[in-house]
Design an enzyme around this catalytic site. Sequence first.
Site, PDB file in Angstrom:
ATOM      1  N   ASP A  13      14.518  15.978 -11.853  1.00 10.18           N
ATOM      2  CA  ASP A  13      13.772  14.553 -11.695  1.00 10.18           C
ATOM      3  C   ASP A  13      12.349  14.491 -12.797  1.00 10.18           C
ATOM      4  O   ASP A  13      11.664  13.506 -12.512  1.00 10.18           O
ATOM      5  CB  ASP A  13      11.672  15.217 -10.320  1.00 10.18           C
ATOM      6  N   LYS A  16      16.329  10.866 -13.743  1.00 10.25           N
ATOM      7  CA  LYS A  16      17.453  10.180 -14.203  1.00 10.25           C
ATOM      8  C   LYS A  16      18.355   9.315 -13.555  1.00 10.25           C
ATOM      9  O   LYS A  16      18.885   8.520 -13.521  1.00 10.25           O
ATOM     10  CB  LYS A  16      18.610  11.881 -13.729  1.00 10.25           C
ATOM     11  N   GLY A  17      17.961   9.206 -12.070  1.00  8.29           N
ATOM     12  CA  GLY A  17      18.562   8.217 -11.343  1.00  8.29           C
ATOM     13  C   GLY A  17      18.310   6.809 -11.612  1.00  8.29           C
ATOM     14  O   GLY A  17      18.894   5.743 -11.557  1.00  8.29           O
ATOM     15  N   ALA A  39      20.201  17.878  -5.181  1.00  9.30           N
ATOM     16  CA  ALA A  39      19.614  16.758  -5.804  1.00  9.30           C
ATOM     17  C   ALA A  39      18.693  15.917  -5.021  1.00  9.30           C
ATOM     18  O   ALA A  39      19.404  15.600  -4.820  1.00  9.30           O
ATOM     19  CB  ALA A  39      20.737  15.564  -7.251  1.00  9.30           C
ATOM     20  N   GLY A  40      17.713  15.550  -5.606  1.00  5.90           N
ATOM     21  CA  GLY A  40      16.976  14.290  -5.459  1.00  5.90           C
ATOM     22  C   GLY A  40      16.474  12.615  -5.903  1.00  5.90           C
ATOM     23  O   GLY A  40      15.772  13.446  -6.698  1.00  5.90           O
ATOM     24  N   HIS A  41      17.608  11.985  -6.336  1.00  9.40           N
ATOM     25  CA  HIS A  41      17.501  11.255  -6.649  1.00  9.40           C
ATOM     26  C   HIS A  41      16.641   9.559  -6.343  1.00  9.40           C
ATOM     27  O   HIS A  41      17.343   9.015  -5.491  1.00  9.40           O
ATOM     28  CB  HIS A  41      19.000  10.124  -7.197  1.00  9.40           C
ATOM     29  N   THR A  42      15.044   8.954  -6.791  1.00  8.92           N
ATOM     30  CA  THR A  42      15.132   8.125  -6.380  1.00  8.92           C
ATOM     31  C   THR A  42      15.729   6.681  -7.332  1.00  8.92           C
ATOM     32  O   THR A  42      15.003   7.563  -7.840  1.00  8.92           O
ATOM     33  CB  THR A  42      13.070   8.409  -6.131  1.00  8.92           C
ATOM     34  N   THR A 128      16.262  24.734  -2.618  1.00 11.35           N
ATOM     35  CA  THR A 128      16.100  23.361  -1.811  1.00 11.35           C
ATOM     36  C   THR A 128      17.230  23.751  -0.136  1.00 11.35           C
ATOM     37  O   THR A 128      17.010  23.269   0.719  1.00 11.35           O
ATOM     38  CB  THR A 128      17.457  22.543  -2.058  1.00 11.35           C
ATOM     39  N   ARG A 142      36.184  33.207  -5.585  1.00  6.28           N
ATOM     40  CA  ARG A 142      37.611  32.938  -5.346  1.00  6.28           C
ATOM     41  C   ARG A 142      37.785  33.246  -3.261  1.00  6.28           C
ATOM     42  O   ARG A 142      39.212  33.717  -2.841  1.00  6.28           O
ATOM     43  CB  ARG A 142      39.037  34.045  -6.270  1.00  6.28           C
ATOM     44  N   GLN A 223      20.316  18.755 -11.256  1.00  3.55           N
ATOM     45  CA  GLN A 223      19.307  19.031 -11.822  1.00  3.55           C
ATOM     46  C   GLN A 223      19.048  18.285 -13.090  1.00  3.55           C
ATOM     47  O   GLN A 223      18.860  17.364 -14.074  1.00  3.55           O
ATOM     48  CB  GLN A 223      20.035  20.667 -11.483  1.00  3.55           C
TER      49      GLN A 223
END
Length: 428
Positions: A13, A16-17, A39-42, A128, A142, A223
């Site tokens: 957080d 990055k977005g 992930a959560g990008h605003t 999450t 595998r 992340q």
Amino acid sequence: MPAVVLVGAQWGDEGKGKATDLLGSRLDYVVKFNGGNNAGHTVVVGEEKYALHLLPSGILTPGVTPVIANGVVVDIEVLFEELEGLASRGVDVSKLRISANAHVITQYHRTLDKVTERFLGKRQIGTTGRGIGPSYADKINRVGIRMQDLFDENILRQKVEGALDQKNHLLVKVYNRRAIAVDEIVDELLGYVDRLRPMVTDTALELHQALGRGETVLFEGGQATMLDVDHGTYPFVTSSNATSGGAVTGSGIAPNQIDRVIAVVKAYTTRVGAGPFPTELFDEWGDFLTENGHEFGTTTGRRRRTGWYDAPIARYAARINGVTDFVLTKLDVLTGIERIPVCVAYDVDGERFDEVPVSQSDFHHAKPIYEEFPGWTEDLSGAREFADLPANAQAYVRELEAMSGSRISAIGVGPERDAIVQLHELID
Ligand code: GDP
Ligand code: IMO
Ligand code: MG
């Protein structure tokens, strides 16, 4: 061959977005190489605010080809929800490419994520709950399902049977949950096949070809460094490599193709979920940072833990990732603090550590050693040149730069797309 990697330096957080979006117009491809919809990008574009989870932030820039590479775990239901959500707002999502080798998150991964967390009790990670860990566990064991398996019904059924064989025992006998029917999973996955077919491809080959043509490719990490499964605060980490090395294994490009590694770092620190956090604040300054910085999770809405800037962590990120440039974000949030503390080293039971200690117990006990820098009261949001920043803000940035192991090439002064002070070009 401009291949640029962008990662988070702290616990996620960092912005990055927004940083990816900033580079958007210079890019041909944006590649997500790790993680999933944890992930959560605003990204704020004019009046519009977008929250991206599974899709790389570059999807918002017209003309950019977004790629979900092999290192990602894909919840297909979420994928289509997110695509439809963006398309309904006029975003062109038609260019999306997905690796045939990316793994799939299914209902049993989500269920296992939630029940294992519950069983951990006090030791829980605070995931999450999106099925990320169990899906990567299946990959390593595998017994995972890959995107390409969906195109061969016979293989798909065998693989789902294989995966559920053991998991149903676990779900029923250990976790007291209902067994999951093979058909339930297979039918759901087969239902996506027609829509997926045009998107699923050999993305490693496509990226090599794009780089060969001299196109610019950004590898956008989900992340962050301290959440990396190898280099983060294990076990309080995510289950993938969020550091720059993950861009290589997670996409199929080679290490010597990377030209630039950008790390995004906040002017203070936040963390969501459990685990050590030496500079964490429990006083009114913690509330100040949470409220002024709007530090509530984009994915789960959880209140983020907040603390001062931690220079040993920035140096650690610089080392592990080979950072060439830092993007320092949210400097504006520090406006109004008279003296700003910065952690320069740790005290661990009387011993001074200048770098992040390798021992988990030491890091848990690490008490920050602070240096204080004079603050400022001016609103920074209109600054576009370094000289526009108040002298004390300039000095703070220069101090952080000297301590953090690489140059600071851009400074965020607000959430909007253009709220940025650029010091050096981020793409050659
Ligand atoms: P990511 O996961 O690293 O993409 O970051 P998030 O989007 O989860 O969190 C960063 C938050 O800070 C978002 O709400 C952004 O809109 C916001 N943001 C990014 N850069 C800045 C900045 O320089 N100043 C301020 N005030 N907000 C910023
Ligand atoms: P972005 O990309 C902040 C944290 C969770 C939890 C741990 C493991 O927005 O920076 P997981 O569901 O991945 O197994 O959870 O990692 N976490 C994040 N924290 N930002 C993120 O992503 C995160 N993705 C996972 O809170 O502590
Ligand atoms: Mg985020």
